[in-house]
Scaffold this motif. Structure first.
Motif, mmCIF file in Angstrom:
data_model
loop_
_atom_site.group_PDB
_atom_site.id
_atom_site.type_symbol
_atom_site.label_atom_id
_atom_site.label_comp_id
_atom_site.label_asym_id
_atom_site.label_seq_id
_atom_site.Cartn_x
_atom_site.Cartn_y
_atom_site.Cartn_z
ATOM 1 N N VAL A 230 0.800 -1.368 0.058
ATOM 2 C CA VAL A 230 0.004 -0.143 -0.032
ATOM 3 C C VAL A 230 0.907 1.299 0.179
ATOM 4 O O VAL A 230 0.694 2.287 -1.022
ATOM 5 C CB VAL A 230 -0.826 -0.231 1.204
ATOM 6 N N ILE A 231 1.859 1.146 0.870
ATOM 7 C CA ILE A 231 2.731 2.421 1.026
ATOM 8 C C ILE A 231 3.330 2.628 -0.332
ATOM 9 O O ILE A 231 3.472 3.691 -0.944
ATOM 10 C CB ILE A 231 3.856 2.475 2.091
ATOM 11 N N SER A 232 3.906 1.709 -1.107
ATOM 12 C CA SER A 232 4.811 1.719 -2.283
ATOM 13 C C SER A 232 3.904 2.329 -3.254
ATOM 14 O O SER A 232 4.305 3.299 -4.073
ATOM 15 C CB SER A 232 5.481 0.406 -2.552
ATOM 16 N N LEU A 233 2.714 1.620 -3.491
ATOM 17 C CA LEU A 233 1.678 2.311 -4.474
ATOM 18 C C LEU A 233 1.341 3.478 -4.230
ATOM 19 O O LEU A 233 1.230 4.625 -5.121
ATOM 20 C CB LEU A 233 0.561 1.283 -4.604
ATOM 21 N N ALA A 234 1.356 3.931 -3.020
ATOM 22 C CA ALA A 234 0.700 5.423 -2.953
ATOM 23 C C ALA A 234 1.689 6.310 -2.746
ATOM 24 O O ALA A 234 1.397 7.432 -3.330
ATOM 25 C CB ALA A 234 0.275 5.364 -1.137
ATOM 26 N N VAL A 235 2.957 5.943 -2.805
ATOM 27 C CA VAL A 235 4.044 6.888 -3.254
ATOM 28 C C VAL A 235 4.725 6.724 -4.826
ATOM 29 O O VAL A 235 5.780 7.285 -5.142
ATOM 30 C CB VAL A 235 5.386 6.950 -2.165
ATOM 31 N N SER A 236 3.996 5.900 -5.328
ATOM 32 C CA SER A 236 4.533 5.459 -6.711
ATOM 33 C C SER A 236 4.514 6.634 -7.777
ATOM 34 O O SER A 236 5.024 6.520 -8.855
ATOM 35 C CB SER A 236 3.925 4.059 -7.099
ATOM 36 N N SER A 237 3.232 7.559 -7.557
ATOM 37 C CA SER A 237 3.159 8.611 -8.438
ATOM 38 C C SER A 237 2.526 9.800 -7.793
ATOM 39 O O SER A 237 1.933 9.576 -6.728
ATOM 40 C CB SER A 237 1.979 8.022 -9.842
ATOM 41 N N VAL A 238 2.669 10.940 -8.414
ATOM 42 C CA VAL A 238 1.919 11.805 -7.976
ATOM 43 C C VAL A 238 1.179 12.731 -9.270
ATOM 44 O O VAL A 238 2.015 12.724 -10.657
ATOM 45 C CB VAL A 238 2.786 12.853 -7.238
ATOM 46 N N SER A 239 -0.167 13.269 -9.331
ATOM 47 C CA SER A 239 -0.677 14.005 -10.378
ATOM 48 C C SER A 239 -0.909 15.331 -9.637
ATOM 49 O O SER A 239 -1.575 15.530 -8.861
ATOM 50 C CB SER A 239 -2.054 13.058 -10.833
ATOM 51 N N VAL A 240 -0.691 16.266 -10.420
ATOM 52 C CA VAL A 240 -0.821 17.625 -10.291
ATOM 53 C C VAL A 240 -1.874 18.166 -11.219
ATOM 54 O O VAL A 240 -1.606 18.261 -12.436
ATOM 55 C CB VAL A 240 0.474 18.391 -10.216
ATOM 56 N N GLY A 281 15.766 11.371 0.179
ATOM 57 C CA GLY A 281 15.445 10.161 -0.114
ATOM 58 C C GLY A 281 14.134 10.349 -0.877
ATOM 59 O O GLY A 281 13.651 11.524 -1.310
ATOM 60 N N TRP A 282 13.327 9.314 -1.114
ATOM 61 C CA TRP A 282 11.980 9.504 -1.828
ATOM 62 C C TRP A 282 10.630 9.732 -0.716
ATOM 63 O O TRP A 282 11.012 9.379 0.308
ATOM 64 C CB TRP A 282 11.799 8.226 -2.627
ATOM 65 N N GLY A 283 9.648 10.114 -1.309
ATOM 66 C CA GLY A 283 8.713 10.302 -0.591
ATOM 67 C C GLY A 283 8.181 11.420 -0.273
ATOM 68 O O GLY A 283 8.849 12.363 -1.089
ATOM 69 N N ILE A 284 7.815 11.702 0.859
ATOM 70 C CA ILE A 284 7.582 13.254 1.380
ATOM 71 C C ILE A 284 8.739 13.424 2.462
ATOM 72 O O ILE A 284 8.680 12.755 3.586
ATOM 73 C CB ILE A 284 6.207 13.339 2.287
ATOM 74 N N ARG A 285 9.521 14.354 2.168
ATOM 75 C CA ARG A 285 10.792 14.701 2.789
ATOM 76 C C ARG A 285 10.767 16.028 3.256
ATOM 77 O O ARG A 285 10.108 16.818 2.699
ATOM 78 C CB ARG A 285 12.107 14.598 1.835
ATOM 79 N N THR A 292 9.530 18.566 0.447
ATOM 80 C CA THR A 292 9.572 17.808 -0.891
ATOM 81 C C THR A 292 8.879 16.625 -1.101
ATOM 82 O O THR A 292 9.076 15.840 -0.408
ATOM 83 C CB THR A 292 10.906 17.807 -1.503
ATOM 84 N N ILE A 293 7.913 16.554 -2.343
ATOM 85 C CA ILE A 293 7.321 15.423 -2.550
ATOM 86 C C ILE A 293 8.140 14.969 -3.588
ATOM 87 O O ILE A 293 8.112 15.213 -4.792
ATOM 88 C CB ILE A 293 5.797 15.663 -2.963
ATOM 89 N N MET A 294 8.978 13.774 -3.328
ATOM 90 C CA MET A 294 9.922 13.339 -4.087
ATOM 91 C C MET A 294 9.587 12.020 -4.596
ATOM 92 O O MET A 294 9.777 10.873 -3.892
ATOM 93 C CB MET A 294 11.211 13.092 -3.583
ATOM 94 N N ILE A 295 8.904 12.157 -6.054
ATOM 95 C CA ILE A 295 8.856 10.729 -6.632
ATOM 96 C C ILE A 295 9.880 10.338 -7.638
ATOM 97 O O ILE A 295 10.385 9.106 -7.640
ATOM 98 C CB ILE A 295 7.478 10.921 -7.631
ATOM 99 N N ARG A 296 10.536 11.301 -8.023
ATOM 100 C CA ARG A 296 11.900 11.183 -8.933
ATOM 101 C C ARG A 296 12.669 12.030 -9.172
ATOM 102 O O ARG A 296 12.135 13.401 -8.985
ATOM 103 C CB ARG A 296 11.371 10.593 -10.248
ATOM 104 N N GLY A 297 13.921 12.124 -9.329
ATOM 105 C CA GLY A 297 14.729 13.098 -9.607
ATOM 106 C C GLY A 297 14.442 13.906 -10.682
ATOM 107 O O GLY A 297 13.881 13.587 -11.753
ATOM 108 N N GLY A 298 14.808 15.209 -10.654
ATOM 109 C CA GLY A 298 14.673 16.143 -11.908
ATOM 110 C C GLY A 298 13.802 17.263 -11.739
ATOM 111 O O GLY A 298 14.000 17.768 -10.540
#
Length: 334
Positions: A230-240, A281-285, A292-298
């Motif tokens: 559940v946690i992995s899928l919850a942080v797997s993507s973000v839509s804005v 790291g990844w996730g909400i940092r 930062t909501i970090m899903i992927r770098g860039g």
């Protein structure tokens, strides 16, 4: 974003920080290697490696484990430093402070833990005869926190790389007053999707095995694996989604949970490139006021509220989203 008037001394902060972090890494590794080698023949093998609530040793470990800590330290910390060095641009103050605090705490804890272990086992013919440990553990923990605090202070030295409002205004685009503009973008972390799917598949497998009586103890692993999924899928993507009412961000494949930030809570927006290493790291940092909501770098869409707090969201085409937000905010206050 790079400050347009960055001085040579400002740019040197990055080099000095990386050099100091590397020197500390080498120093800690050298101590971890040198201490057990300084007492040849005076330590039992195996030696006491764990002490129970009574303070007496209750578990052993091989003598080589003392030097293995140095290898783990170099691989983990050295890898983080190399990754941080590959990040383009200056290293923000918040990143420097957290890294320096972590390096100080972990290095001090490992050295202190090794020191009390060696002292308790020194000149003992068997690990069961090792000295008791009680107050020494508290000293190790306290010393680690002292070094962590010193690292925190050292990381704060030098200027910050935060863009200044008057010198780095957010992008702006022209809006047609007859139309209702909408901008939608997403960012996905394939690794998080893979971990989530694998965790759910493993949970179903253990549940099926437990139901069929093949692995009665399998139920104990189903819930932890399901939580990981559940946690992995919850942080797997973000839509804005940006529209006239503000910015709405949604998480995971179900686009839930979601949160809306009204336009009157956004003072300015811009695009900034960040990496997981910069924010921890990844996730909400981060911390309240600088998250930062970090899903992927860039690319990250960075929002600044009227109180000065910042929220960064890793999302594609962030510069267009920032330009639309600034234009909507300007039109609302006009």
């Amino acid at each position: 974003m790079t400050h347009p008037h960055r001085t040579t001394s400002d740019r040197g902060v990055r080099a000095r920080f990386l050099l100091a972090a590397a020197a500390w890494t080498v120093l800690v590794a050298a101590v971890l290697l040198a201490v057990p080698l300084a007492f040849p023949g005076r330590l039992p093998d195996p030696l006491a490696g764990h002490w129970g609530p009574s303070g007496r040793p209750d578990r052993s470990m091989p003598l080589s484990a003392l030097t293995l800590a140095a290898l783990v330290w170099v691989v983990v910390v050295g890898g983080c430093i190399v990754g941080l060095a590959r990040v383009r641009g200056e290293i923000r103050r918040v990143t420097r402070t957290w890294y320096a605090a972590g390096l100080g705490w972990l290095g001090g804890f490992l050295i202190g833990l090794q020191a009390v272990t060696v002292a308790a086992n020194l000149d003992r013919d068997d690990w069961t005869r090792a000295a008791s440990l009680n107050w020494q553990v508290a000293v190790v923990v306290a010393g680690a926190f002292v070094l962590g605090a010193l690292g925190w202070l050292a990381g704060r030295l030098g200027p910050d790389d935060a863009p200044r409002e008057e010198e780095a205004p957010g992008p702006l685009i022209d809006l047609d007053p007859r139309k209702r503009p909408v901008w939608v973008s997403t960012a996905t972390a394939p690794w998080a999707v893979a971990v989530g799917v694998a965790a759910f598949a493993a949970a179903l497998s253990f549940a099926a095995a437990a139901l069929w009586g093949l692995a009665p103890a399998g139920w104990s692993t189903v819930l932890p694996l399901a939580v990981v999924g559940v946690i992995s899928l919850a942080v797997s993507s973000v839509s804005v989604r940006i529209a006239s009412e503000g910015l709405t961000m949604s998480f995971g494949p179900l686009r839930w949970p979601s949160r809306t930030i009204r336009l009157d809570r956004i003072e300015r927006a811009w695009m900034e490139r960040r990496s997981p290493l910069q924010v921890g790291g990844w996730g909400i940092r981060g911390l309240p006021g600088m998250a930062t909501i970090m899903i992927r770098g860039g690319e990250c869409l960075v929002l600044r509220d009227p109180s000065g707090g910042q929220l960064a969201i890793s999302v594609d085409d962030a510069e267009t989203g920032a330009a639309l937000l600034n234009a909507l905010a300007a039109r609302k206050t006009a």
